[in-house]
Scaffold this motif. Structure first.
Motif, PDB file in Angstrom:
ATOM      1  N   ASN A 199     -50.147  -4.925 -10.424  1.00 55.35           N
ATOM      2  CA  ASN A 199     -49.396  -3.692 -10.162  1.00 55.35           C
ATOM      3  C   ASN A 199     -48.681  -3.702  -8.821  1.00 55.35           C
ATOM      4  N   ILE A 223     -59.291  -8.735 -10.941  1.00 57.54           N
ATOM      5  CA  ILE A 223     -60.518  -8.228 -11.573  1.00 57.54           C
ATOM      6  C   ILE A 223     -61.480  -9.381 -11.877  1.00 57.54           C
ATOM      7  N   LYS A 267     -53.148  -5.656 -26.179  1.00 53.73           N
ATOM      8  CA  LYS A 267     -54.438  -5.095 -25.794  1.00 53.73           C
ATOM      9  C   LYS A 267     -55.054  -4.261 -26.936  1.00 53.73           C
ATOM     10  N   GLY A 280     -58.093   1.478 -16.623  1.00 60.76           N
ATOM     11  CA  GLY A 280     -56.820   2.173 -16.367  1.00 60.76           C
ATOM     12  C   GLY A 280     -56.110   1.433 -15.244  1.00 60.76           C
ATOM     13  N   SER A 328     -59.263 -16.457 -10.904  1.00 58.43           N
ATOM     14  CA  SER A 328     -58.830 -16.912  -9.576  1.00 58.43           C
ATOM     15  C   SER A 328     -58.461 -15.729  -8.681  1.00 58.43           C
ATOM     16  N   ARG A 329     -58.141 -14.589  -9.312  1.00 62.47           N
ATOM     17  CA  ARG A 329     -57.645 -13.423  -8.554  1.00 62.47           C
ATOM     18  C   ARG A 329     -58.126 -12.139  -9.228  1.00 62.47           C
ATOM     19  N   LYS A 338     -52.784 -21.175 -12.961  1.00 60.95           N
ATOM     20  CA  LYS A 338     -51.844 -21.739 -11.979  1.00 60.95           C
ATOM     21  C   LYS A 338     -52.424 -21.820 -10.571  1.00 60.95           C
ATOM     22  N   ASN A 339     -53.285 -20.897 -10.224  1.00 62.97           N
ATOM     23  CA  ASN A 339     -53.684 -20.719  -8.832  1.00 62.97           C
ATOM     24  C   ASN A 339     -54.913 -21.527  -8.431  1.00 62.97           C
ATOM     25  N   THR A 392     -54.490  -4.394  -8.231  1.00 58.09           N
ATOM     26  CA  THR A 392     -54.472  -5.867  -8.210  1.00 58.09           C
ATOM     27  C   THR A 392     -53.006  -6.318  -8.143  1.00 58.09           C
ATOM     28  N   TYR A 402     -47.392  -5.801 -23.983  1.00 62.23           N
ATOM     29  CA  TYR A 402     -48.729  -5.814 -23.367  1.00 62.23           C
ATOM     30  C   TYR A 402     -49.658  -4.845 -24.114  1.00 62.23           C
ATOM     31  N   ILE A 459     -55.697  -0.326 -11.998  1.00 58.20           N
ATOM     32  CA  ILE A 459     -56.594  -0.977 -11.040  1.00 58.20           C
ATOM     33  C   ILE A 459     -55.732  -1.694 -10.007  1.00 58.20           C
ATOM     34  N   ASN A 469     -61.104 -12.147 -19.703  1.00 55.49           N
ATOM     35  CA  ASN A 469     -60.384 -11.304 -18.747  1.00 55.49           C
ATOM     36  C   ASN A 469     -58.941 -11.750 -18.514  1.00 55.49           C
ATOM     37  N   ASP A 490     -55.227 -23.128 -19.563  1.00 58.93           N
ATOM     38  CA  ASP A 490     -54.387 -22.052 -20.100  1.00 58.93           C
ATOM     39  C   ASP A 490     -55.078 -21.582 -21.382  1.00 58.93           C
TER      40      ASP A 490
HETATM   41  N1  NAP Z   1     -54.771  -4.259 -12.985  1.00 54.67           N
HETATM   42  C1  NAP Z   1     -54.737  -3.297 -13.891  1.00 54.67           C
HETATM   43  O1  NAP Z   1     -54.269  -2.173 -13.629  1.00 54.67           O
HETATM   44  C2  NAP Z   1     -55.276  -3.558 -15.277  1.00 54.67           C
HETATM   45  C3  NAP Z   1     -55.371  -2.448 -16.154  1.00 54.67           C
HETATM   46  C4  NAP Z   1     -55.864  -2.656 -17.439  1.00 54.67           C
HETATM   47  C5  NAP Z   1     -56.246  -3.922 -17.842  1.00 54.67           C
HETATM   48  N2  NAP Z   1     -56.129  -4.978 -16.991  1.00 54.67           N
HETATM   49  C6  NAP Z   1     -56.520  -6.297 -17.483  1.00 54.67           C
HETATM   50  O2  NAP Z   1     -57.490  -6.870 -16.651  1.00 54.67           O
HETATM   51  C7  NAP Z   1     -57.359  -8.303 -16.682  1.00 54.67           C
HETATM   52  C8  NAP Z   1     -57.232  -8.819 -15.260  1.00 54.67           C
HETATM   53  O3  NAP Z   1     -56.078  -8.234 -14.677  1.00 54.67           O
HETATM   54  P1  NAP Z   1     -55.750  -8.295 -13.115  1.00 54.67           P
HETATM   55  O4  NAP Z   1     -55.173  -6.986 -12.759  1.00 54.67           O
HETATM   56  O5  NAP Z   1     -56.909  -8.826 -12.372  1.00 54.67           O
HETATM   57  O6  NAP Z   1     -54.550  -9.355 -13.147  1.00 54.67           O
HETATM   58  P2  NAP Z   1     -54.040 -10.369 -12.039  1.00 54.67           P
HETATM   59  O7  NAP Z   1     -54.454  -9.918 -10.687  1.00 54.67           O
HETATM   60  O8  NAP Z   1     -52.602 -10.575 -12.334  1.00 54.67           O
HETATM   61  O9  NAP Z   1     -54.858 -11.710 -12.369  1.00 54.67           O
HETATM   62  C9  NAP Z   1     -54.668 -12.340 -13.610  1.00 54.67           C
HETATM   63  C10 NAP Z   1     -55.630 -13.498 -13.743  1.00 54.67           C
HETATM   64  O10 NAP Z   1     -55.429 -14.073 -15.050  1.00 54.67           O
HETATM   65  C11 NAP Z   1     -55.196 -15.464 -14.905  1.00 54.67           C
HETATM   66  N3  NAP Z   1     -54.335 -15.969 -15.974  1.00 54.67           N
HETATM   67  C12 NAP Z   1     -53.070 -15.578 -16.275  1.00 54.67           C
HETATM   68  N4  NAP Z   1     -52.612 -16.282 -17.335  1.00 54.67           N
HETATM   69  C13 NAP Z   1     -53.605 -17.127 -17.693  1.00 54.67           C
HETATM   70  C14 NAP Z   1     -53.741 -18.106 -18.708  1.00 54.67           C
HETATM   71  N5  NAP Z   1     -52.745 -18.367 -19.568  1.00 54.67           N
HETATM   72  N6  NAP Z   1     -54.897 -18.798 -18.807  1.00 54.67           N
HETATM   73  C15 NAP Z   1     -55.906 -18.557 -17.929  1.00 54.67           C
HETATM   74  N7  NAP Z   1     -55.844 -17.641 -16.946  1.00 54.67           N
HETATM   75  C16 NAP Z   1     -54.701 -16.940 -16.832  1.00 54.67           C
HETATM   76  C17 NAP Z   1     -54.570 -15.635 -13.528  1.00 54.67           C
HETATM   77  O11 NAP Z   1     -54.782 -16.971 -13.088  1.00 54.67           O
HETATM   78  P3  NAP Z   1     -53.662 -17.824 -12.295  1.00 54.67           P
HETATM   79  O12 NAP Z   1     -53.199 -16.964 -11.156  1.00 54.67           O
HETATM   80  O13 NAP Z   1     -54.413 -19.037 -11.853  1.00 54.67           O
HETATM   81  O14 NAP Z   1     -52.591 -18.148 -13.265  1.00 54.67           O
HETATM   82  C18 NAP Z   1     -55.369 -14.600 -12.722  1.00 54.67           C
HETATM   83  O15 NAP Z   1     -56.600 -15.138 -12.305  1.00 54.67           O
HETATM   84  C19 NAP Z   1     -56.140  -8.600 -17.541  1.00 54.67           C
HETATM   85  O16 NAP Z   1     -56.537  -8.894 -18.855  1.00 54.67           O
HETATM   86  C20 NAP Z   1     -55.371  -7.291 -17.509  1.00 54.67           C
HETATM   87  O17 NAP Z   1     -54.541  -7.121 -18.622  1.00 54.67           O
HETATM   88  C21 NAP Z   1     -55.651  -4.833 -15.710  1.00 54.67           C
END
Ligand code: NAP
Length: 247
Positions: free
Chosen positions: A192, A15, A159, A185, A12-13, A36-37, A189, A155, A187, A89, A62
């Motif tokens: 952060n 990456i 991972k 690393g 939904s948001r 949720k979103n 979003t 976390y 990103i 993801n 979920d």
């Molecule tokens: N951003 C970074 O710096 C970074 C770095 C390394 C790895 N990652 C990994 O990349 C992935 C995406 O991260 P992001 O930065 O895009 O995070 P984000 O912007 O917080 O988005 C998280 C996404 O995961 C969904 N989500 C959360 N809990 C869920 C659940 N129980 N079931 C289904 N969907 C769920 C959320 O949906 P709702 O809003 O609808 O709940 C949202 O679409 C994650 O696995 C994260 O750990 C991110």
């Protein structure tokens, strides 16, 4: 890549959203998953419908709940008859000091990031195994490899588990399904969004490219991994972190 069907969890948001758009761009039918979103998921669904000639579906699930994952996978097969690509993801983090962490929050992070990845792979993997084709991309983090923060140790270990899961899945799903893992690393979003300017500057100084990455820079690697260009890439852990070191 016409007629292929991809499920991107947590799309939904952030990456995941970018991955959905990049897959649709190359003609892959996409399933958006959210927890949720709903409004953001529907906004993305409408955007895809307007801009790309692919089918799109949004499903609330979920990923840590087995019954919900089973229902999501059944809904996809009812609509499309198959799933060719799974991008695990969905992920959450909940930083706090080492001694402040609660078992409840720790378990929730393991449940979503690690068990959720396992559950989606279990039920989608069954279909892929039967069809003797498929691509799975797990999204881990460079925190699982070489950048450690006690504030996010729950976390980080979740991972690290995703990396081990990737290796085990590659064995389980051989020889027809490629299973790979991307470790992003920093990103830009929502994950952060609470970092202070000082924290951002400090973290940037540890990245050789001296900047945070974009969701698009991760999405492009996913599209590569699920394409025929990456047909011999399997069981690989790929850092996409601008060259980050824990200095
Ligand atoms: N951003 C970074 O710096 C970074 C770095 C390394 C790895 N990652 C990994 O990349 C992935 C995406 O991260 P992001 O930065 O895009 O995070 P984000 O912007 O917080 O988005 C998280 C996404 O995961 C969904 N989500 C959360 N809990 C869920 C659940 N129980 N079931 C289904 N969907 C769920 C959320 O949906 P709702 O809003 O609808 O709940 C949202 O679409 C994650 O696995 C994260 O750990 C991110």
């Amino acid at each position: 890549m016409k007629d292929l069907v991809a499920l991107v969890t947590g799309s939904s948001r952030g990456i995941g959203k970018s991955i959905v758009i990049e897959l649709a761009k190359v003609g892959i039918n996409v399933v958006i998953n959210y927890n949720k979103n709903e409004s953001k998921a529907l906004e993305l669904e409408n955007y895809i419908k307007k801009n790309y000639d692919v089918s799109v579906l949004s499903i609330k699930c979920d990923v840590s709940k087995e019954e919900e994952v089973i229902n999501m996978v059944n809904t996809i097969t009812d609509n499309f008859g198959k799933i060719d690509i799974l991008v695990n993801n969905a992920g959450i983090c909940n930083d706090s000091t080492f001694f402040d962490k609660s078992v409840k929050n720790f378990k929730r992070i393991i449940d979503v990031n690690l068990i959720g990845t396992y559950l989606c792979s279990k039920y989608v993997g069954q279909i892929m195994k039967k069809n003797k084709q498929g691509k799975i991309v797990n999204i881990s983090s460079s925190n699982a490899i070489d950048s450690y923060y006690p504030e996010s140790l729950d976390y980080d270990v979740s991972k690290a588990g995703v990396i081990s899961l990737t290796h085990n899945m590659a064995v389980e799903f051989a020889p027809y399904i490629n299973v790979n893992c991307i470790c992003p690393g920093w990103i830009k979003t929502d994950m952060n969004k609470d970092l202070s300017i000082d924290q951002i500057e400090k973290e940037k100084s540890k990245i050789l490219l001296n900047r945070f990455g974009s969701a698009l820079e991760i999405a492009k690697v996913v599209v590569f991994l699920v394409s025929s260009k990456a047909s011999y890439i399997n069981d690989s852990i790929i850092k996409v972190d601008g060259g980050r070191y824990n200095g």
